[in-house]
Design a protein around this motif. Structure first.
Motif, PDB file in Angstrom:
ATOM      1  N   GLY A 129     -34.558  -2.393  53.951  1.00 59.90           N
ATOM      2  CA  GLY A 129     -33.585  -2.140  52.891  1.00 59.90           C
ATOM      3  C   GLY A 129     -32.195  -1.932  53.482  1.00 59.90           C
ATOM      4  O   GLY A 129     -32.060  -1.649  54.680  1.00 59.90           O
ATOM      5  N   SER A 130     -31.159  -2.098  52.668  1.00 53.94           N
ATOM      6  CA  SER A 130     -29.795  -1.820  53.133  1.00 53.94           C
ATOM      7  C   SER A 130     -29.673  -0.374  53.554  1.00 53.94           C
ATOM      8  O   SER A 130     -28.840  -0.021  54.391  1.00 53.94           O
ATOM      9  N   TYR A 186     -23.944   6.181  50.702  1.00 48.41           N
ATOM     10  CA  TYR A 186     -22.996   6.344  51.824  1.00 48.41           C
ATOM     11  C   TYR A 186     -22.820   7.829  52.121  1.00 48.41           C
ATOM     12  O   TYR A 186     -22.836   8.267  53.271  1.00 48.41           O
ATOM     13  N   CYS A 232     -17.470  -1.053  48.594  1.00 57.25           N
ATOM     14  CA  CYS A 232     -18.570  -1.682  47.858  1.00 57.25           C
ATOM     15  C   CYS A 232     -17.959  -2.705  46.914  1.00 57.25           C
ATOM     16  O   CYS A 232     -17.170  -2.352  46.041  1.00 57.25           O
ATOM     17  N   ASN A 258     -20.778  -0.669  42.827  1.00 56.65           N
ATOM     18  CA  ASN A 258     -21.752   0.040  42.002  1.00 56.65           C
ATOM     19  C   ASN A 258     -21.196   1.457  41.822  1.00 56.65           C
ATOM     20  O   ASN A 258     -20.941   2.109  42.817  1.00 56.65           O
ATOM     21  N   ALA A 267     -24.022  -6.050  47.927  1.00 53.62           N
ATOM     22  CA  ALA A 267     -25.357  -6.114  47.320  1.00 53.62           C
ATOM     23  C   ALA A 267     -25.383  -7.029  46.095  1.00 53.62           C
ATOM     24  O   ALA A 267     -26.405  -7.639  45.792  1.00 53.62           O
ATOM     25  N   TYR A 268     -24.241  -7.124  45.398  1.00 56.95           N
ATOM     26  CA  TYR A 268     -24.204  -7.875  44.135  1.00 56.95           C
ATOM     27  C   TYR A 268     -23.391  -9.163  44.232  1.00 56.95           C
ATOM     28  O   TYR A 268     -23.054  -9.763  43.213  1.00 56.95           O
ATOM     29  N   THR A 324     -28.452  -7.744  50.503  1.00 54.17           N
ATOM     30  CA  THR A 324     -29.820  -7.254  50.301  1.00 54.17           C
ATOM     31  C   THR A 324     -30.662  -8.312  49.594  1.00 54.17           C
ATOM     32  O   THR A 324     -30.124  -9.154  48.864  1.00 54.17           O
ATOM     33  N   LYS A 383     -31.573  -7.576  44.911  1.00 56.12           N
ATOM     34  CA  LYS A 383     -30.930  -7.822  43.631  1.00 56.12           C
ATOM     35  C   LYS A 383     -31.045  -9.301  43.254  1.00 56.12           C
ATOM     36  O   LYS A 383     -31.945  -9.680  42.530  1.00 56.12           O
ATOM     37  N   GLY A 443     -33.057  -5.467  53.878  1.00 56.68           N
ATOM     38  CA  GLY A 443     -31.601  -5.393  53.824  1.00 56.68           C
ATOM     39  C   GLY A 443     -31.019  -6.177  54.977  1.00 56.68           C
ATOM     40  O   GLY A 443     -31.657  -6.358  56.017  1.00 56.68           O
TER      41      GLY A 443
HETATM   42  C1  LIG Z   1     -28.927  -1.752  45.167  1.00 56.08           C
HETATM   43  C2  LIG Z   1     -27.897  -1.555  46.204  1.00 56.08           C
HETATM   44  C3  LIG Z   1     -28.193  -1.768  47.549  1.00 56.08           C
HETATM   45  C4  LIG Z   1     -29.533  -2.231  47.964  1.00 56.08           C
HETATM   46  O1  LIG Z   1     -30.223  -1.359  48.707  1.00 56.08           O
HETATM   47  P1  LIG Z   1     -31.628  -1.784  49.329  1.00 56.08           P
HETATM   48  O2  LIG Z   1     -31.958  -0.604  50.170  1.00 56.08           O
HETATM   49  O3  LIG Z   1     -31.393  -3.025  50.124  1.00 56.08           O
HETATM   50  O4  LIG Z   1     -32.568  -2.021  48.188  1.00 56.08           O
HETATM   51  C5  LIG Z   1     -27.190  -1.616  48.486  1.00 56.08           C
HETATM   52  N1  LIG Z   1     -25.943  -1.282  48.120  1.00 56.08           N
HETATM   53  C6  LIG Z   1     -25.621  -1.100  46.827  1.00 56.08           C
HETATM   54  C7  LIG Z   1     -24.226  -0.791  46.471  1.00 56.08           C
HETATM   55  C8  LIG Z   1     -26.588  -1.191  45.845  1.00 56.08           C
HETATM   56  O5  LIG Z   1     -26.246  -0.981  44.573  1.00 56.08           O
END
Ligand SMILES: *Cc1c(COP(=O)(O)O)cnc(C)c1O
Length: 351
Positions: free
Chosen positions: A78-79, A108, A149, A153, A180-181, A205, A208, A218
């Motif tokens: 994962g990230s 973060y 970001c 998000n 991520a998006y 990642t 999504k 990630g």
């Molecule tokens: C969903 C999201 C991730 C993804 O995290 P994973 O650990 O790869 O699932 C990363 N950064 C942001 C801003 C997110 O919204």
């Protein structure tokens, strides 16, 4: 100027990494008696062998898709693992600090706190863009990270490209752009700038746009030198074999992912239109992601009403400049219709 050697923690520079069995012997053999695996196999008819610690096949595939060399790719569980490793490799606990720009992704700050890295919050402007002057004046000699970001998000917008570029040019720590998006944004993002900026780290990642959140994969894209340091510190087998195998299989069919992205973007448009016609909705922020940030009358009451109807959204009301805001993931057509109908049913109570 950016100096990776200066940025890296002393103990990490000196670290003699663990050398796993799969790293010490890389060739092909008939008999593997080097890793204390179960040579008889398993009830699953497989998975008895440790996975490739450096995920070579997967990185080649991802590199081909993203148009980037495999030596610039780090893969994590994962990230979230990538975020934690960046702090651990480059942030001295108790001394160094990171700049984050709320409202933004919560990990973060959590990850900084876990690693005893100071957090300097420089809020986004009321239009949710980067406040360049405030970021620059928050930087001191212990600032190692600026977290950006984009698309952000929970606000859904992308960040001003010229500001990010100037931060990359003037800040001598790491500028981490979490994308991520990005696949929902129609924009290219920062991968093409990796060759130009040694202090750039791009996070993406599989959770999504690729629809693989359950597999935990990630990606951090950076200079080969940064990737080398992350590889040295990560747990040897951080990406399991089932994940490597299943993601590779998924990536053999990128048309499927592309079609799903198109569907979500089109549903995002319809959902936005239908929400905007509801009296309880005061504002919908433009989104380059797979969710909408929606300002409503009495967010917490609406949130509870939706929960009562079996619909879970995210209440972001307590985030900076997000009073009365709900973050709503774009669902299927049916799910979005149910959401709209439910709000229609209740909104009279608030007005
Ligand atoms: C969903 C999201 C991730 C993804 O995290 P994973 O650990 O790869 O699932 C990363 N950064 C942001 C801003 C997110 O919204």
């Amino acid at each position: 100027m950016f100096d990776l050697d200066k940025l890296t923690r002393k103990n990490i520079k000196a670290l003699q990494p663990y050398s796993s069995a799969r790293e010490e012997f890389k060739g092909r053999a008939d008999v593997y008696l080097d890793a204390n695996e179960n040579s008889t196999g398993s009830v699953l008819n497989g998975y008895n062998r440790y996975p490739d610690p450096l995920q070579k096949k997967l990185k080649e595939k991802i590199g081909a898709i993203k148009g980037i060399g495999a030596d610039r790719i780090f893969l994590g569980n994962g990230s979230d693992e990538c975020i934690d490793l960046l702090f651990r490799c480059f942030g001295e606990p108790g001394t160094d600090n990171a700049i984050i720009c709320p409202p933004t992704y919560g990990m973060y700050e959590v990850s900084a706190n876990i690693n005893a890295i100071g957090v300097r919050k420089v809020p986004l402007t009321t239009g949710f863009d980067l406040d360049e002057a405030a970021i620059l004046s928050a930087v001191d000699e212990h600032t190692k990270f600026i977290w950006i970001c984009s698309p952000n998000n929970p606000t859904g917008n992308t960040m001003n490209t010229a500001v990010v570029e100037r931060l990359l040019q003037t800040f001598d720590g790491l500028v981490i752009v979490d994308e991520a998006y990005i696949d929902f944004s129609g924009k290219q993002g920062w991968l093409p700038a990796l060759g130009k900026y040694g202090n750039l780290v791009v996070l993406q990642t599989s959770s999504k746009a690729w629809g693989l959140a359950g597999l935990r994969l990630g990606m951090a894209f950076a200079s080969p030198a940064i990737v080398g340091i992350l590889n040295k510190v990560k747990p040897p087998y951080n990406v399991n074999d089932a994940t490597q195998e299943l993601v590779l299989r998924a990536l053999a069919n990128m048309e499927d992912a592309a079609a799903r992205i198109d569907t979500i973007i089109s549903e995002r448009g319809s959902l936005e239109k239908k929400l905007s016609q509801l009296d309880i909705v005061e504002h919908i922020y433009p989104s380059a992601a797979n969710f909408l940030l929606v300002k409503v009358k009495q967010a917490s009451t609406l949130y509870k009403k939706l929960l009562g109807a079996g619909i879970v959204v995210r209440d972001r009301s307590r985030e900076q400049n997000c009073e009365n805001c709900l973050r709503i993931t774009v669902g299927t057509k049916q799910e979005n219709e149910k959401l709209i109908q439910t709000i229609q049913q209740y909104q009279g109570e608030f007005l």
